[in-house]
Design an enzyme around this catalytic site. Sequence first.
Site: not given
Length: 324
Positions: A110, A250, A280
């Site tokens: 990520c 993030h 996400n």
Amino acid sequence: MPNGILRTAGYVPPNVVANEQIGAWSGASEQWIEERTGILERRYAPKGVSTSDLAVGAATRLLAETAAGDVDALVVATSTPDQPQPATAVFVQARLGLTEIPAFDVNAVCSGFLYGLDLADALLCAHRTWRRVLVIGCDTYSTIMDRTDRRTVSLFGDGAGAALVGRVPDGYGIHATALTADGTTSDHVRVEGGGSRRPAATLEDPGEHFFRMNGRAVKEWALQHVPKVAHQALDEAGLSVDDIDRAVFHQGNLRLVHALGDALGIDRAKLACTAQRYGNTAAASIPLTLTESHRSRPLARGERILLASVGGGMTAGASVMTWY
């Protein structure tokens, strides 16, 4: 001349997966999902749509006013590649018509977009005749989800975000970037099957292809290391948290975004958030969220921005810039 993000674009597939569907798969209640994650829905790519397809969707929007010959390199950040090899970037390159330029993948899970952004900055510094580098964060986590595992299936969605990085005037652009990784915590986030250690052809348990995560350990690591790299980047840029006008973290989940903002002392009004709608989206989440934030409240020239991420590995990154 310094380098900065010239513009961004995002793409999410049309299929909306609401918490009701997640509950049907995993047994989790809609209330449980919303209370623990703040996520209401996410997007899944249709069957047959790959990571490179999402990347092309974002890049096509980004490059609508840019000739293919004006892009000097392509960096694709992903941890869900189209296939083990070649790089997903070359499939994107071919579709976009970006011939005879370097094209490669980077995998920091990520945190991949910030790793790719720093690479783009370094490439432009190393190759003085280059003008623009295309960086794309893209992932299709729906393809590696165990839909019975409420701890992970409630979090992740698919998407892509692209940024065109190029020369900007003095005083603008990327001031500093800090990156870190800690391989001793690699078991916090993992897909164990399919690589050279456990080749796909030898796996007896199909569950070894699924994504697994220790959510509590990830949150603890993130709250320790993301503020650390953020302060490193701010210190190098000669700025403080109070100088930041907008923060794009993030989007692990909405609760994590708020926790990171609180840990850094950033007013929640300055936090850009898309986790509620997209979940996400892994390497896509920062460029996608930056794009959505700009759409809802246009970035002003001179606005100071903090980007920060956490990813499997474990990895973390932060970048401080002034918008041009």
